[in-house]
Every structure is written in structure tokens, then in C-alpha cells.
Design a protein around this motif. Structure first.
Motif, short mmCIF file in Angstrom:
data_model
loop_
_atom_site.label_atom_id
_atom_site.label_comp_id
_atom_site.label_asym_id
_atom_site.label_seq_id
_atom_site.Cartn_x
_atom_site.Cartn_y
_atom_site.Cartn_z
N ALA A 74 24.29 2.75 17.21
CA ALA A 74 23.81 3.35 15.97
C ALA A 74 23.65 4.86 16.06
N GLY A 75 24.03 5.44 17.17
CA GLY A 75 23.89 6.89 17.33
C GLY A 75 25.18 7.61 16.95
N PRO A 76 25.18 8.94 17.14
CA PRO A 76 26.36 9.71 16.76
C PRO A 76 27.52 9.49 17.74
N GLU A 77 28.71 9.83 17.27
CA GLU A 77 29.89 9.64 18.10
C GLU A 77 29.81 10.47 19.39
N THR A 78 29.36 11.70 19.21
CA THR A 78 29.15 12.53 20.40
C THR A 78 27.75 13.11 20.34
N ILE A 79 27.18 13.38 21.50
CA ILE A 79 25.84 13.98 21.53
C ILE A 79 26.04 15.44 21.93
N GLY A 80 25.84 16.32 20.93
CA GLY A 80 26.16 17.73 21.12
C GLY A 80 25.17 18.46 22.03
N ARG A 81 25.52 19.69 22.37
CA ARG A 81 24.69 20.43 23.31
C ARG A 81 23.32 20.74 22.71
N GLU B 152 19.78 19.85 24.32
CA GLU B 152 18.78 20.87 24.67
C GLU B 152 17.53 20.76 23.82
N GLY B 153 17.56 19.87 22.84
CA GLY B 153 16.37 19.63 22.04
C GLY B 153 16.21 20.57 20.86
N SER B 154 17.22 21.39 20.57
CA SER B 154 17.06 22.35 19.48
C SER B 154 17.57 21.81 18.14
N ALA B 155 18.15 20.62 18.12
CA ALA B 155 18.59 20.03 16.86
C ALA B 155 18.50 18.52 16.97
N PRO B 156 18.20 17.85 15.82
CA PRO B 156 18.16 16.40 15.86
C PRO B 156 19.58 15.84 15.82
N PRO B 157 19.77 14.59 16.30
CA PRO B 157 21.10 14.01 16.22
C PRO B 157 21.51 13.86 14.77
N GLN B 158 22.76 14.14 14.47
CA GLN B 158 23.26 14.05 13.10
C GLN B 158 24.57 13.30 13.08
N GLY B 159 24.72 12.50 12.02
CA GLY B 159 26.00 11.84 11.87
C GLY B 159 27.03 12.85 11.39
N THR B 160 28.16 12.88 12.02
CA THR B 160 29.23 13.77 11.56
C THR B 160 30.39 12.87 11.14
N VAL B 161 31.39 13.45 10.56
CA VAL B 161 32.57 12.65 10.19
C VAL B 161 33.21 12.18 11.49
N ARG B 162 33.38 10.88 11.59
CA ARG B 162 33.93 10.35 12.83
C ARG B 162 35.39 10.77 12.98
N LYS C 153 37.21 9.41 15.53
CA LYS C 153 37.92 8.24 16.05
C LYS C 153 37.36 7.00 15.38
N SER C 154 38.15 5.93 15.32
CA SER C 154 37.62 4.69 14.78
C SER C 154 36.66 4.09 15.80
N VAL C 155 35.59 3.45 15.29
CA VAL C 155 34.62 2.87 16.22
C VAL C 155 35.05 1.47 16.58
N GLY C 156 34.99 1.19 17.84
CA GLY C 156 35.29 -0.16 18.30
C GLY C 156 34.24 -0.61 19.28
N LEU C 157 33.97 -1.89 19.25
CA LEU C 157 33.12 -2.49 20.26
C LEU C 157 34.06 -2.87 21.39
N ARG C 158 33.89 -2.23 22.53
CA ARG C 158 34.83 -2.47 23.63
C ARG C 158 34.12 -3.09 24.82
N LEU C 159 34.73 -4.11 25.37
CA LEU C 159 34.17 -4.79 26.53
C LEU C 159 35.28 -5.00 27.54
N GLY C 160 34.98 -4.86 28.81
CA GLY C 160 36.01 -5.11 29.81
C GLY C 160 35.44 -5.30 31.19
#
Ligand SMILES: Nc1ncnc2c1ncn2[C@@H]1O[C@H](COP(=O)(O)OP(=O)(O)OP(=O)(O)O)[C@@H](O)[C@H]1O
Ligand SMILES: [Mg+2]
Length: 404
Positions: A82-89, A93-103, A105-112
């Protein structure tokens, strides 16, 4: 000759060395090294149960139950990270909250997973919406089976892209005729023709042999407390309803010494017996030091009964390829944990074991019982489960996901 021979004939030494999960709940991107005995621990909410469930989901795929299992969990969208695709710097560093950006890549549930001999990965995603009422059924986007520990194009044995499965023929060349299967089924279940691709069948059977034990019921109406007709039982049922028969089977054809040691370790001076009634019903009895008559299974405490259930599960005379235990310490008194740890160490001599536990005492006891355990601690980092860096923890294994 292709990899089939080594895959099919190896019964020992086929240990899994890597487990990889992406985008399943808090497991945003986890690649774990597995040993013969792996103990996973961590604080509440760190993602231990998520890891257990991810492994189960992988096993469900080999039984054509992955889509149904996801539906029981509320569907794919709610089980995805449920978090963002990438966790930015700035977030790190705590200077911004996580934000959803336009993805991007397509999201997949991957198991292996992978071992030295072969590996397998699946990628589940959402379908392209249409008018169907089953718009929320996840689809298999990719599935790959390869030989060797790491996925490489040249090592692929079977490769699924949407509805199309390609396999290699006897000479290692890709078969000219691709096969079409339903996008909601794993190729492990809907494409298992021993003449075309024996490896798929071998891997499916291996995954199907994985055995999972979660919380056993021990309340007054629990199956384990009922007296019932016994038959030879090399594998304890998930609800423990055949406990007496399973223990008697270990006594007759299994490791009887280990059984007696396990009871003695936990309840010094006690002895188990199974009374067989005229009607064929098996009744478990515990002869305890200081008592004039044995206690029946209905009279045992929750902890005592639960410990005996673990004894039956762990000393199975037919060990699986992989045994996965979720929080076996539940409702056991800390004084029983060293005995449980010794049992786990004994089981790990015969089968690969993964234990998920939040009892530090159990982890310490396992450490004391064997030198071969791989202990791992999970932590949360920005909402995502990561492996804590500790001295002695094995490195993150090399892992490549198949691309869509
Ligand atoms: N879709 C999701 N995306 C991100 N995180 C999620 C998602 N679903 C659940 N979580 C997180 O997963 C965590 C729960 O993980 P899990 O149940 O594996 O914990 P646990 O380590 O087993 O804890 P406990 O010791 O309490 O049983 C919660 O903190 C929750 O925030
Ligand atoms: Mg949990």
C-alpha cells in the motif's frame, strides 16, 4: 540431456536457498536466504505473518488455489503493497511524507523461490477491465521456471507470458507450438503434461509437498480432544484431529526414541500411551509422575496438548520437502520452549524447516540446540518489511524477476 534428469532424480540436497516476495502487503521487496533451518523473528507488525502467508500463497498456486486464496484475503488490490512505488530521498530523510506518484511500472504481486537446481517465479496482476463481473480476478501475467539458482534467459525451462506457455523440447530448443492456458490458472496446474514438460510437473509436486502448520485448536471442542477411530497416520492433519493415530504411527514406524525424548524433555517422568478401544477408537493418554491414573486427552492442559501436537507434526515419519511453522510458541509456557526448540532441530535433520516466531526465548533455544540455524530478524523501514542487518546474517541472494 537437459536439466530434467537432475531435477527429477534429486530427492535430497534440493534445499531452497532463496525466497523472494514483491508487493505482498508489507513485503515490498524482500529476498531472503533460506537455510536447512531458518528462524524468522521480529517485533509485532514487522511482517512475520505476511511472510508466512506469502509462502502459503506460493504453495496455493501449485494447487490452483492462489486466486481463491487472494479473494479470501479481500482480493489482490487490498493485498498489494500500500506504499509508494519508490521511497524518495526526502521521505527517507524525513523532510517529506510519502506520496503517491503516477506509477511508472505496472504493479504485480510477485512470488518466487530458488534452490541450487531450479527456481520458479510468478507475477500476478489485475486484468484489463472489461464488462465482466469478474473484473477483480487477478491474472497470471508471467511465470518462469528455470534451472540453476538465478533466473537467466538461457536457463529457462518453461516460460509463460499471459495465456501463452512455451517450453523447451528435448534438445533444449523452444518448442514451435506455444500452448494456451487460462490466465487465472498457474502453468503449474494447467500445463503439466509429463511428455511435453516434465520439469513443470516435478516442480508442482515438490511445492505440493510443502507442509504448513498454523495455530492448533485446543479448546474443549477441538478436533485434537476428540476420541476417534485411528488409522496409520504418517502426516498429522492440520486440525490435529488424528493426533493419537499420528503419535502411535511414530511409535510403530517412526523415530520412537525421539518421541520419548520429546515427552521426557517437556514433562520429566511422564509417558504417552494410546489405548485402542474395542470399536477401534484411539485414545491418547499421558501417564504423569505422581498421578494414580493416566490423564485422557480431554483432561490435558491447552499447553500440554499443543506441545504434543507439535511433537506429532515435527516427528512425522514422512517428512515433507519444506515444513513451515507459524508461531509454534503460542500458548506454550516458556519452560517448554527449549524442548520445542530441540524438536525443531531434530526435524531439521530430515527436512528443510522455516519457523516464524515472535518468542525470543524460542529463538535463543533454537540457537542453543543447533549450530545450523539461520536466524533472521524482520523490521519495518518506511512501512516496508526489511531484513535487519546483524552480524552473521547471510547476504541477500542474487535474484532477478521476470519482466512483463
Ligand atoms: N497492503 C499492505 N501494504 C503495506 N503494509 C501492509 C499491508 N497490509 C498489511 N500491512 C502491514 O503489515 C503489518 C502486519 O504484518 P504481520 O501481520 O506480518 O505482522 P507480524 O510480524 O506477524 O506481527 P505480530 O507479531 O503482531 O503477529 C502491519 O503493520 C500492516 O501495516
Ligand atoms: Mg503475526
Amino acid at each position: 540431456m537437459r536439466a530434467l534428469v537432475s531435477v527429477a532424480t534429486a530427492t535430497v540436497g534440493c534445499m531452497l536457498t532463496t525466497l523472494a516476495v514483491q508487493n505482498y502487503r508489507s513485503l515490498r521487496d524482500l529476498v531472503l536466504p533460506l537455510a536447512q533451518l531458518t528462524v524468522v523473528t521480529g517485533a509485532n507488525g514487522s511482517g512475520k505473518s505476511n511472510l508466512y502467508r506469502a509462502l502459503r500463497l506460493l504453495a496455493d498456486a501449485a494447487r490452483s488455489g492462489a486466486v481463491a486464496a487472494l479473494a479470501r484475503e479481500g482480493g489482490l488490490p487490498s493485498t498489494l503493497w500500500a506504499g509508494p512505488e519508490t521511497i524518495g530521498r526526502a521521505v527517507r530523510e524525513g523532510s517529506a511524507p510519502p506520496q503517491g506518484t503516477v506509477r511508472t511500472k505496472s504493479v504485480g504481486l510477485r512470488l518466487g523461490f530458488a534452490g541450487d537446481e531450479f527456481g520458479y517465479a510468478l507475477d500476478l496482476g489485475m486484468p484489463v477491465p472489461d464488462k465482466s463481473a469478474f473484473n477483480r480476478d487477478p491474472e497470471f501475467k508471467r511465470e518462469c521456471l528455470w534451472s540453476g539458482p538465478v533466473m537467466r534467459k538461457a536457463a529457462l525451462l518453461a516460460d509463460r507470458d499471459g495465456p501463452v506457455v512455451r517450453t523447451r523440447d528435448q534438445d533444449g530448443a523452444w518448442g514451435r507450438e506455444p500452448h494456451r492456458i487460462a490466465v487465472t490458472d498457474s502453468m503449474l496446474t494447467s500445463f503439466a503434461d509429463p511428455r511435453v514438460s516434465p520439469e513443470v510437473l516435478v516442480v508442482r509436486e515438490r511445492i505440493r509437498s510443502w507442509r504448513f502448520y498454523d495455530h492448533f485448536r485446543t479448546d474443549a471442542d477441538a478436533p485434537a480432544r476428540q476420541v476417534r477411530v485411528g488409522t496409520r497416520t504418517p502426516v498429522l492433519d492440520h486440525d490435529g484431529g488424528d493426533l493419537a493415530a499420528a503419535l502411535q504411527t511414530i511409535e510403530e514406524i517412526g523415530d520412537r526414541d525421539a518421541l520419548h525424548t520429546a515427552v521426557e524433555n517437556a514433562f520429566p517422568g511422564s509417558r504417552l500411551s494410546v489405548r485402542v478401544g474395542e470399536d477401534g477408537r484411539f485414545e491418547l493418554q499421558l501417564h504423569q509422575y505422581g498421578l494414580l491414573r493416566p490423564l485422557s486427552v480431554a483432561e490435558l492442559s491447552d499447553g500440554t496438548l499443543r506441545y504434543l501436537l507439535w511433537v506429532a507434526a515435527l516427528l512425522s515419519p514422512r517428512p515433507p520437502e519444506l515444513l513451515v511453522l507459524n508461531e509454534p510458541e503460542t500458548s506454550l509456557h516458556p519452560s517448554l520452549l527449549p524442548a520445542l526448540a530441540a524438536l525443531i532441530a531434530t526435524a531439521a535433520e530430515r527436512t528443510q524447516v522455516v519457523v516464524v516466531s515472535h518468542a525470543r526465548e524460542l529463538v535463543r533455544s533454537v540457537e542453543a540446540a543447533t549450530d545450523d540455524a539461520n536466524l533472521m530478524e524482520l523490521e519495518k523501514e518506511f512501512g516496508a518489511t526489511v531484513l535487519a542487518e546483524r552480524p552473521g546474517v547471510l547476504d541477500r541472494p542474487t535474484w532477478h524477476w521476470p519482466k512483463r
